[in-house]
Design a protein around this motif. Structure first.
Motif, PDB file in Angstrom:
ATOM      1  N   UNK A  34      55.086  34.413  41.716  1.00  9.87           N
ATOM      2  CA  UNK A  34      53.797  34.757  42.319  1.00  9.87           C
ATOM      3  C   UNK A  34      53.638  36.264  42.411  1.00  9.87           C
ATOM      4  N   UNK A  35      52.413  36.678  42.579  1.00  9.47           N
ATOM      5  CA  UNK A  35      52.095  38.099  42.713  1.00  9.47           C
ATOM      6  C   UNK A  35      52.757  38.659  43.970  1.00  9.47           C
ATOM      7  N   UNK A  36      52.932  37.802  44.975  1.00  6.93           N
ATOM      8  CA  UNK A  36      53.549  38.236  46.230  1.00  6.93           C
ATOM      9  C   UNK A  36      55.027  38.559  46.020  1.00  6.93           C
ATOM     10  N   UNK A  98      44.213  40.890  40.155  1.00  9.49           N
ATOM     11  CA  UNK A  98      42.992  40.238  39.652  1.00  9.49           C
ATOM     12  C   UNK A  98      43.325  39.276  38.512  1.00  9.49           C
ATOM     13  N   UNK A  99      44.228  39.697  37.638  1.00  9.11           N
ATOM     14  CA  UNK A  99      44.651  38.848  36.515  1.00  9.11           C
ATOM     15  C   UNK A  99      45.374  37.604  37.035  1.00  9.11           C
ATOM     16  N   UNK A 101      45.042  36.207  40.038  1.00  6.06           N
ATOM     17  CA  UNK A 101      44.049  35.350  40.704  1.00  6.06           C
ATOM     18  C   UNK A 101      43.290  34.538  39.662  1.00  6.06           C
ATOM     19  N   UNK A 102      42.903  35.189  38.574  1.00  2.20           N
ATOM     20  CA  UNK A 102      42.183  34.486  37.508  1.00  2.20           C
ATOM     21  C   UNK A 102      43.046  33.380  36.907  1.00  2.20           C
ATOM     22  N   UNK A 103      44.334  33.633  36.746  1.00  8.72           N
ATOM     23  CA  UNK A 103      45.238  32.613  36.189  1.00  8.72           C
ATOM     24  C   UNK A 103      45.391  31.429  37.143  1.00  8.72           C
ATOM     25  N   UNK A 104      45.254  31.657  38.439  1.00  9.73           N
ATOM     26  CA  UNK A 104      45.355  30.589  39.440  1.00  9.73           C
ATOM     27  C   UNK A 104      44.064  29.789  39.557  1.00  9.73           C
ATOM     28  N   UNK A 105      42.969  30.320  39.049  1.00 14.70           N
ATOM     29  CA  UNK A 105      41.669  29.666  39.247  1.00 14.70           C
ATOM     30  C   UNK A 105      41.588  28.297  38.584  1.00 14.70           C
ATOM     31  N   UNK A 106      42.514  27.988  37.667  1.00 15.25           N
ATOM     32  CA  UNK A 106      42.544  26.660  37.063  1.00 15.25           C
ATOM     33  C   UNK A 106      43.041  25.592  38.029  1.00 15.25           C
ATOM     34  N   UNK A 107      43.932  25.985  38.947  1.00 13.69           N
ATOM     35  CA  UNK A 107      44.483  25.020  39.903  1.00 13.69           C
ATOM     36  C   UNK A 107      43.785  25.093  41.262  1.00 13.69           C
TER      37      UNK A 107
END
Length: 195
Positions: A34-36, A98-99, A101-107
């Protein structure tokens, strides 16, 4: 003799598949990071990760449970299993967030987007047990420096707050999380609850 060769061919295929699977394990582990986790030790971010034990402790603090609002708040706090946030003014990290978050937008489902004078706030959710509850709430705020002029001090250095990402997981009541995001001054948090 022929059956032995076929068995060897089958074993070779299985061995090749097994070796490829072993080689791909590190790649899948990196892709799922994760980004975190990626920026938790970065000097260019403020990182907060509140563990479930802390939420249990908060829920035990002397609160008047006869007050319905206080009781609802405590119930909501008990239901949170994870809270993570990153705050940064680093452009490269912002682009990476931002990238991600966009990759997570599918789930996740985009619940709402608010744009105001160069600031963008997006809310994403993962469905929960009913329309009022979610398993995950992800809030992404970019360009907040246009509305918050104060700087925060990190390691003796003054920084602007430009990008914020917040992740809540658990059995989250959107009506109660709205109150929490308002108390935390997360932009547009008041829009999460029912009107």
């Amino acid at each position: 003799m022929i059956s032995i060769n076929l068995n060897k061919a089958k074993m070779n295929k299985k061995l090749i598949v097994f070796i490829m699977a072993i080689m791909l394990v590190p790649l899948t582990g990196m892709a799922q990071k994760s980004i975190f986790e990626k920026y938790s030790d970065s000097p260019d971010v403020t990182y907060v990760n509140i563990k479930p034990k802390m939420f249990q402790m908060i829920a035990k603090v002397g609160v008047d449970t006869s007050d319905p609002e206080a009781k609802a708040f405590i119930d909501m706090v008990k239901s949170i299993t994870s809270f993570k946030t990153i705050v940064t003014d680093n452009k490269a990290i912002t682009a990476d967030i931002a990238k991600w978050v966009k990759s997570r937008s599918g789930s996740l489902e985009e619940l709402m987007e608010v744009k105001d004078d160069g600031t963008e706030v997006k809310f994403y959710v993962k469905e929960g047990k009913d329309a009022d509850h979610v398993k995950e709430l992800l809030i992404f705020v970019n360009g907040i420096d246009k509305h918050i002029k104060e700087k925060i001090e990190i390691n003796g250095e003054q920084r602007k707050i430009e990008t914020v990402i917040v992740s809540f997981t658990g059995d989250i009541d959107l009506n109660e999380i709205s109150k929490l995001t308002q108390k935390m001054n997360i932009p547009a948090g008041q829009h999460l609850g029912k009107n």
